[in-house]
Design a protein around this motif. Structure first.
Motif, PDB file in Angstrom:
ATOM      1  N   SER A  99       0.825  -1.198   0.000  1.00 15.94           N
ATOM      2  CA  SER A  99       0.000   0.000   0.000  1.00 15.94           C
ATOM      3  C   SER A  99       0.866   1.258   0.000  1.00 15.94           C
ATOM      4  CB  SER A  99      -0.905  -0.018   1.233  1.00 15.94           C
ATOM      5  OG  SER A  99      -1.605   1.200   1.326  1.00 15.94           O
ATOM      6  N   SER A 100       0.361   2.308  -0.654  1.00 14.05           N
ATOM      7  CA  SER A 100       1.133   3.547  -0.713  1.00 14.05           C
ATOM      8  C   SER A 100       1.229   4.197   0.659  1.00 14.05           C
ATOM      9  CB  SER A 100       0.485   4.508  -1.714  1.00 14.05           C
ATOM     10  OG  SER A 100      -0.806   4.858  -1.276  1.00 14.05           O
ATOM     11  N   ARG A 101       0.344   3.828   1.551  1.00 14.58           N
ATOM     12  CA  ARG A 101       0.393   4.371   2.907  1.00 14.58           C
ATOM     13  C   ARG A 101       1.643   3.903   3.658  1.00 14.58           C
ATOM     14  NH1 ARG A 101      -4.369   3.565   7.386  1.00 14.58           N
ATOM     15  NH2 ARG A 101      -3.337   4.699   9.038  1.00 14.58           N
ATOM     16  N   PHE A 102       2.088   2.697   3.356  1.00 14.26           N
ATOM     17  CA  PHE A 102       3.262   2.147   4.024  1.00 14.26           C
ATOM     18  C   PHE A 102       4.523   2.246   3.166  1.00 14.26           C
ATOM     19  CE2 PHE A 102      -0.294  -0.194   5.971  1.00 14.26           C
ATOM     20  CZ  PHE A 102      -0.115   0.253   7.267  1.00 14.26           C
ATOM     21  N   VAL A 141       8.744   7.555   2.521  1.00 15.59           N
ATOM     22  CA  VAL A 141      10.126   7.757   2.956  1.00 15.59           C
ATOM     23  C   VAL A 141      10.226   7.584   4.466  1.00 15.59           C
ATOM     24  CG1 VAL A 141      12.004   9.443   3.055  1.00 15.59           C
ATOM     25  CG2 VAL A 141      10.612   9.273   1.005  1.00 15.59           C
ATOM     26  N   ARG A 142       9.224   8.053   5.188  1.00 16.60           N
ATOM     27  CA  ARG A 142       9.220   7.920   6.655  1.00 16.60           C
ATOM     28  C   ARG A 142       9.241   6.454   7.077  1.00 16.60           C
ATOM     29  NH1 ARG A 142       4.478  10.919   9.401  1.00 16.60           N
ATOM     30  NH2 ARG A 142       5.651  12.621   8.513  1.00 16.60           N
ATOM     31  N   MET A 143       8.427   5.634   6.433  1.00 17.01           N
ATOM     32  CA  MET A 143       8.399   4.213   6.780  1.00 17.01           C
ATOM     33  C   MET A 143       9.715   3.517   6.410  1.00 17.01           C
ATOM     34  SD  MET A 143       5.709   3.544   8.416  1.00 17.01           S
ATOM     35  CE  MET A 143       5.700   1.778   8.412  1.00 17.01           C
ATOM     36  N   LYS A 144      10.342   3.971   5.332  1.00 16.30           N
ATOM     37  CA  LYS A 144      11.630   3.385   4.959  1.00 16.30           C
ATOM     38  C   LYS A 144      12.686   3.713   6.001  1.00 16.30           C
ATOM     39  CE  LYS A 144      10.656   3.255   0.122  1.00 16.30           C
ATOM     40  NZ  LYS A 144      10.859   3.731  -1.199  1.00 16.30           N
ATOM     41  N   PRO A 194      16.309  12.184 -18.340  1.00 14.03           N
ATOM     42  CA  PRO A 194      15.347  11.476 -17.475  1.00 14.03           C
ATOM     43  C   PRO A 194      16.037  10.896 -16.243  1.00 14.03           C
ATOM     44  CG  PRO A 194      15.050  10.826 -19.760  1.00 14.03           C
ATOM     45  CD  PRO A 194      16.286  11.668 -19.713  1.00 14.03           C
ATOM     46  N   ILE A 195      15.366  10.980 -15.131  1.00 13.11           N
ATOM     47  CA  ILE A 195      15.933  10.535 -13.862  1.00 13.11           C
ATOM     48  C   ILE A 195      15.324   9.199 -13.474  1.00 13.11           C
ATOM     49  CG2 ILE A 195      14.254  11.831 -12.530  1.00 13.11           C
ATOM     50  CD1 ILE A 195      16.387  12.288 -10.460  1.00 13.11           C
ATOM     51  N   ARG A 196      16.158   8.351 -12.930  1.00 20.95           N
ATOM     52  CA  ARG A 196      15.698   7.061 -12.424  1.00 20.95           C
ATOM     53  C   ARG A 196      16.146   6.935 -10.978  1.00 20.95           C
ATOM     54  NH1 ARG A 196      16.290   6.472 -17.574  1.00 20.95           N
ATOM     55  NH2 ARG A 196      15.301   4.920 -18.886  1.00 20.95           N
ATOM     56  N   VAL A 197      15.201   6.631 -10.108  1.00 20.14           N
ATOM     57  CA  VAL A 197      15.524   6.438  -8.699  1.00 20.14           C
ATOM     58  C   VAL A 197      15.360   4.964  -8.366  1.00 20.14           C
ATOM     59  CG1 VAL A 197      14.917   8.770  -7.982  1.00 20.14           C
ATOM     60  CG2 VAL A 197      13.186   7.019  -7.946  1.00 20.14           C
ATOM     61  N   LEU A 198      16.123   4.508  -7.381  1.00 21.26           N
ATOM     62  CA  LEU A 198      16.072   3.106  -6.982  1.00 21.26           C
ATOM     63  C   LEU A 198      14.927   2.838  -6.014  1.00 21.26           C
ATOM     64  CD1 LEU A 198      19.883   2.516  -6.462  1.00 21.26           C
ATOM     65  CD2 LEU A 198      18.495   1.851  -8.420  1.00 21.26           C
ATOM     66  N   SER A 199      14.495   3.869  -5.299  1.00 27.78           N
ATOM     67  CA  SER A 199      13.436   3.710  -4.313  1.00 27.78           C
ATOM     68  C   SER A 199      12.082   3.656  -4.996  1.00 27.78           C
ATOM     69  CB  SER A 199      13.449   4.877  -3.328  1.00 27.78           C
ATOM     70  OG  SER A 199      14.680   4.959  -2.678  1.00 27.78           O
ATOM     71  N   SER A 200      11.121   3.169  -4.256  1.00 27.74           N
ATOM     72  CA  SER A 200       9.749   3.177  -4.743  1.00 27.74           C
ATOM     73  C   SER A 200       8.953   4.144  -3.875  1.00 27.74           C
ATOM     74  CB  SER A 200       9.158   1.767  -4.680  1.00 27.74           C
ATOM     75  OG  SER A 200       9.187   1.303  -3.350  1.00 27.74           O
ATOM     76  N   GLY A 201       7.682   4.255  -4.162  1.00 28.50           N
ATOM     77  CA  GLY A 201       6.816   5.101  -3.342  1.00 28.50           C
ATOM     78  C   GLY A 201       6.917   6.570  -3.718  1.00 28.50           C
ATOM     79  N   GLU A 202       7.061   7.415  -2.715  1.00 28.58           N
ATOM     80  CA  GLU A 202       7.037   8.866  -2.916  1.00 28.58           C
ATOM     81  C   GLU A 202       8.172   9.346  -3.816  1.00 28.58           C
ATOM     82  OE1 GLU A 202       5.192  10.148   1.402  1.00 28.58           O
ATOM     83  OE2 GLU A 202       7.356   9.964   1.153  1.00 28.58           O
ATOM     84  N   LEU A 203       9.344   8.817  -3.627  1.00 36.87           N
ATOM     85  CA  LEU A 203      10.472   9.252  -4.447  1.00 36.87           C
ATOM     86  C   LEU A 203      10.296   8.846  -5.901  1.00 36.87           C
ATOM     87  CD1 LEU A 203      13.477   8.570  -2.051  1.00 36.87           C
ATOM     88  CD2 LEU A 203      12.321  10.729  -2.517  1.00 36.87           C
TER      89      LEU A 203
END
Length: 146
Positions: free
Chosen positions: A2-5, A8-11, A106-115
């Motif tokens: 879920s996007s709620r979990f 960045v804070r949860m990570k 174009p930028i690619r980030v390794l994290s998922s979610g908000e980033l």
């Protein structure tokens, strides 16, 4: 997930818990190895016996364990949070390019979610800027050819 979990804070909470658990396990293993080495000490390694005695007598066992455990926790937290830090730095670099009016790659980030959402939105803005620049160059070339 879920996007709620998936924030960045949860990570960072996950990284904090994992670092604490990893440092506690490593500290326990180190403590058991030191106990075993202290009990089975031979005369050739008297420096280790003197070092252990000095640490226990001058600092204390609990403060020494807390100091080493805190250092291990800080080290593991720093290592594990590097991926998120790299992603945030690349986002800052790209937004700096956008603020200067340049079209970034174009930028690619390794994290998922908000980033990942933020990088997708920045990529969309960069694509719109590229299309706008192409259309303005095309319209200028048509005006000069007439």
């Amino acid at each position: 997930m879920s996007s709620r979990f998936n924030t960045v804070r949860m990570k960072y909470i996950y990284i904090c818990g994992a670092s604490a658990l990893l440092s506690a396990v490593l500290l326990f293993v180190m403590y058991q190895i030191m106990r075993l080495a202290y009990r089975l000490m031979y005369h050739e390694a008297a420096w280790l016996t003197h070092m252990v005695h000095w640490g226990i007598n001058h600092i204390g066992k609990k403060p020494l364990i807390l100091f080493i455990g805190g250092g291990l926790f800080a080290l593991f937290f720093w290592i594990r949070s590097q991926k998120i830090t790299d992603d945030i730095q690349s986002l800052v670099r790209v937004t700096h390019e956008l603020a200067r009016g340049r079209t970034p790659a174009p930028i690619r980030v390794l994290s998922s979610g908000e980033l990942r959402q933020l990088s997708d939105q920045i990529n969309a803005i960069a694509a719109l800027m590229t299309d706008r620049d192409r259309s303005s160059i095309k319209s200028e070339s048509e005006e000069t050819s007439c």
